[in-house]
Scaffold this motif. Structure first.
Motif, PDB file in Angstrom:
ATOM      1  N   SER A  83       0.824  -1.199   0.000  1.00 52.66           N
ATOM      2  CA  SER A  83       0.000   0.000   0.000  1.00 52.66           C
ATOM      3  C   SER A  83       0.863   1.256   0.000  1.00 52.66           C
ATOM      4  O   SER A  83       2.090   1.191  -0.116  1.00 52.66           O
ATOM      5  N   VAL A  84       0.197   2.399   0.116  1.00 57.38           N
ATOM      6  CA  VAL A  84       0.856   3.691   0.214  1.00 57.38           C
ATOM      7  C   VAL A  84       0.729   4.152   1.664  1.00 57.38           C
ATOM      8  O   VAL A  84      -0.376   4.224   2.203  1.00 57.38           O
ATOM      9  N   PHE A  85       1.855   4.453   2.284  1.00 59.18           N
ATOM     10  CA  PHE A  85       1.871   4.809   3.695  1.00 59.18           C
ATOM     11  C   PHE A  85       2.468   6.194   3.903  1.00 59.18           C
ATOM     12  O   PHE A  85       3.416   6.578   3.224  1.00 59.18           O
ATOM     13  N   GLU A  86       1.919   6.920   4.863  1.00 56.54           N
ATOM     14  CA  GLU A  86       2.535   8.159   5.330  1.00 56.54           C
ATOM     15  C   GLU A  86       3.338   7.838   6.588  1.00 56.54           C
ATOM     16  O   GLU A  86       2.839   7.169   7.504  1.00 56.54           O
TER      17      GLU A  86
ATOM     18  N   ASP B  27       6.855  12.087   5.079  1.00 55.15           N
ATOM     19  CA  ASP B  27       7.179  11.471   3.792  1.00 55.15           C
ATOM     20  C   ASP B  27       6.237  10.301   3.522  1.00 55.15           C
ATOM     21  O   ASP B  27       5.593   9.767   4.437  1.00 55.15           O
ATOM     22  N   TYR B  28       6.184   9.884   2.265  1.00 54.35           N
ATOM     23  CA  TYR B  28       5.311   8.775   1.865  1.00 54.35           C
ATOM     24  C   TYR B  28       6.156   7.647   1.280  1.00 54.35           C
ATOM     25  O   TYR B  28       7.137   7.893   0.573  1.00 54.35           O
ATOM     26  N   ILE B  29       5.759   6.426   1.571  1.00 63.93           N
ATOM     27  CA  ILE B  29       6.455   5.268   1.008  1.00 63.93           C
ATOM     28  C   ILE B  29       5.438   4.304   0.404  1.00 63.93           C
ATOM     29  O   ILE B  29       4.319   4.171   0.894  1.00 63.93           O
ATOM     30  N   ILE B  30       5.846   3.687  -0.682  1.00 55.64           N
ATOM     31  CA  ILE B  30       5.082   2.579  -1.255  1.00 55.64           C
ATOM     32  C   ILE B  30       5.766   1.324  -0.735  1.00 55.64           C
ATOM     33  O   ILE B  30       6.938   1.072  -1.057  1.00 55.64           O
TER      34      ILE B  30
ATOM     35  N   VAL C  35       9.534   5.926  -2.799  1.00 58.17           N
ATOM     36  CA  VAL C  35       9.546   6.968  -1.768  1.00 58.17           C
ATOM     37  C   VAL C  35       9.104   8.283  -2.401  1.00 58.17           C
ATOM     38  O   VAL C  35       9.561   8.650  -3.491  1.00 58.17           O
ATOM     39  N   LEU C  36       8.192   8.991  -1.717  1.00 59.98           N
ATOM     40  CA  LEU C  36       7.766  10.317  -2.146  1.00 59.98           C
ATOM     41  C   LEU C  36       7.932  11.277  -0.978  1.00 59.98           C
ATOM     42  O   LEU C  36       7.448  10.993   0.126  1.00 59.98           O
ATOM     43  N   PRO C  37       8.594  12.400  -1.177  1.00 55.49           N
ATOM     44  CA  PRO C  37       8.750  13.362  -0.077  1.00 55.49           C
ATOM     45  C   PRO C  37       7.413  14.000   0.285  1.00 55.49           C
ATOM     46  O   PRO C  37       6.445  13.934  -0.485  1.00 55.49           O
TER      47      PRO C  37
ATOM     48  N   ALA D 126      -2.518   6.319  -4.471  1.00 56.50           N
ATOM     49  CA  ALA D 126      -3.372   5.529  -3.578  1.00 56.50           C
ATOM     50  C   ALA D 126      -4.732   5.268  -4.210  1.00 56.50           C
ATOM     51  O   ALA D 126      -5.253   4.146  -4.169  1.00 56.50           O
ATOM     52  N   VAL D 127      -5.324   6.297  -4.814  1.00 54.94           N
ATOM     53  CA  VAL D 127      -6.639   6.129  -5.439  1.00 54.94           C
ATOM     54  C   VAL D 127      -6.549   5.230  -6.668  1.00 54.94           C
ATOM     55  O   VAL D 127      -7.446   4.420  -6.930  1.00 54.94           O
TER      56      VAL D 127
END
Length: 430
Positions: A96-99, A137-140, A158-160, A171-172
């Protein structure tokens, strides 16, 4: 077993599965072809370890489409109970996509922005490997539940914090492809959505008097909009003028369905009415899985209704489309089969097989047979990620101020000048 021993056991299992795919006669050829396809055999390609891990977690093989962990369990004798437990958990791991909410000495506190649940995660790698990652930050990533404790299997992206919009868009996109991710590992969310399904099912039957309506793509968006008004506000408008048949029931490729990732969300949410061609759309309510809007549903049924099904243009491609499209459930196929006694006769003729209905569903709809997958249309109503993404899309359009004192009909052109109907543009936020 302490945490370090558990981590060592998980790493040992992953290492053993990796050796299995490289040595098993039935798998290693497919694995080598996979490596070539993704460029892992070139000097600057995907690292072998990364490719191997992706293959283990994502590949399904054979007529029964079994996962690599399942094949490992079937082909490896003498495994102890603890090892089997770890292999089964890896097979059911969550991607998933996590913060990132907090970085700890041994892992992370994460918010899964798809299923809206927080997790305390222990990393299988030293935390020095994640220098630079911080709160916001966000991680897949992929996590695994071992007896109630969660471990980080991999971070694939990884997304800042500055790219929050992209994280929510991704995510959507995952939800639209795999709607069950919204309630996976979140029973409270699943109960909430199931209650919605039951409530809206009653309203659908009250409004239409049936569980399926067929019209064309030119009217489908308006028809769904009118029903949504009834479901949300109890306003029952006249809709019969929106029921229309295409000039011909036929199957063909719709260019707008071939979305690139760059415009995936906008095209997915933009509706059917903007498409150039005219084709039939079925608006279906499954009392168990919710609302579907299905292109060529009328054509699919017509194949089994006419005297000579070969006269339906591209009838064979249509049948294969409904069987092979992962968005269409086993319930949908069963619904059409139950309406037409000749269903299996014609399907088997097209496929040159002799399946029973259950064999057909096991072959083509295994994911739905084994799991309860509520429709993406229904799930999105309860998704915070979706609500936020709609806001992001609207903000990015830089719409001018609108005179809100002016009476604007839902089907009127939007005063912002976008060319869209008001309800499909600025009216979505009203």
């Amino acid at each position: 077993m302490n945490i370090q021993e558990r981590m060592d056991s998980i790493n040992d299992v992953i290492k053993n599965i990796a050796e299995f795919i490289q040595n098993n006669d039935d798998i290693k050829q497919d694995f080598n072809e996979y490596l070539q396809t993704i460029g892992a055999t070139t000097p600057n390609g995907v690292p072998l370890q990364t490719a191997c891990f992706s293959y283990i977690l994502e590949r399904n093989l054979g007529e029964d489409l079994k996962s690599i962990p399942q094949l490992y369990l079937e082909n490896t004798k003498g495994l102890d109970k603890d090892t089997k437990n770890i292999v089964e958990a890896i097979d059911e791991s969550i991607s998933s996509v996590f913060e990132i909410k907090k970085v700890t000495k041994t892992g992370f506190e994460l918010l899964n922005i798809v299923n809206e649940r927080k997790y305390m995660i222990t990393s299988l790698m030293k935390m020095t490997a994640f220098r630079g990652l911080g709160s916001g930050d966000y991680i897949i990533a992929r996590i695994v539940d071992i007896n109630g404790d969660y471990y980080l299997l991999e971070i694939s992206g990884v997304l800042p914090a500055t790219r929050k919009d992209d994280a929510y868009r991704f995510a959507v996109a995952k939800i639209i492809q795999n709607p069950e991710l919204v309630y996976l590992d979140n029973p409270e969310k699943q109960k909430e959505i199931e209650e919605d399904v039951a409530e809206i099912n009653k309203k659908f039957l009250e409004f239409f008097g049936t569980n399926e309506i067929i019209t064309t793509n030119k009217f489908a968006d308006d028809l769904i909009g009118i029903f949504n008004d009834y479901a949300e506000e109890g306003t029952k408008a006249e809709y019969k003028e929106l029921i229309a048949e295409p000039e011909e029931y036929q199957f063909f490729n719709v260019s707008e369905f071939n979305n690139s990732y760059d415009n995936f969300l906008e095209n997915s949410l933009g509706g059917f009415s903007s498409h150039k061609e005219t084709y039939d759309v079925g608006i279906i309510y499954d009392e168990e899985l919710g609302l579907y809007a299905i292109p060529f549903y009328g054509t699919f049924n017509k194949i089994f209704e006419v005297k000579d099904y070969t006269k339906v243009t591209n009838y064979d491609a249509c049948i294969k489309y409904f069987l092979q499209n992962d968005k269409y459930s086993a319930n949908l196929i069963r619904m059409v089969a139950n309406k037409h006694k000749n269903f299996m006769e014609i399907v088997n003729a097209v496929l040159a097989k002799n399946y029973t209905l259950e064999e057909l569903l096991k072959k083509y709809k295994r994911r739905y047979v084994n799991n309860k997958i509520i429709s993406s249309t229904t799930v999105l109503y309860r998704s915070n990620a979706f609500s936020r993404t709609l806001g992001i899309i609207e903000d990015n359009e830089n719409k001018p101020e609108i005179d809100t004192t002016q009476k604007i009909g839902r089907n009127d052109p939007c005063p912002c000048g976008s060319g869209k109907k008001y309800k499909k543009c600025c009216g979505t936020a009203v």
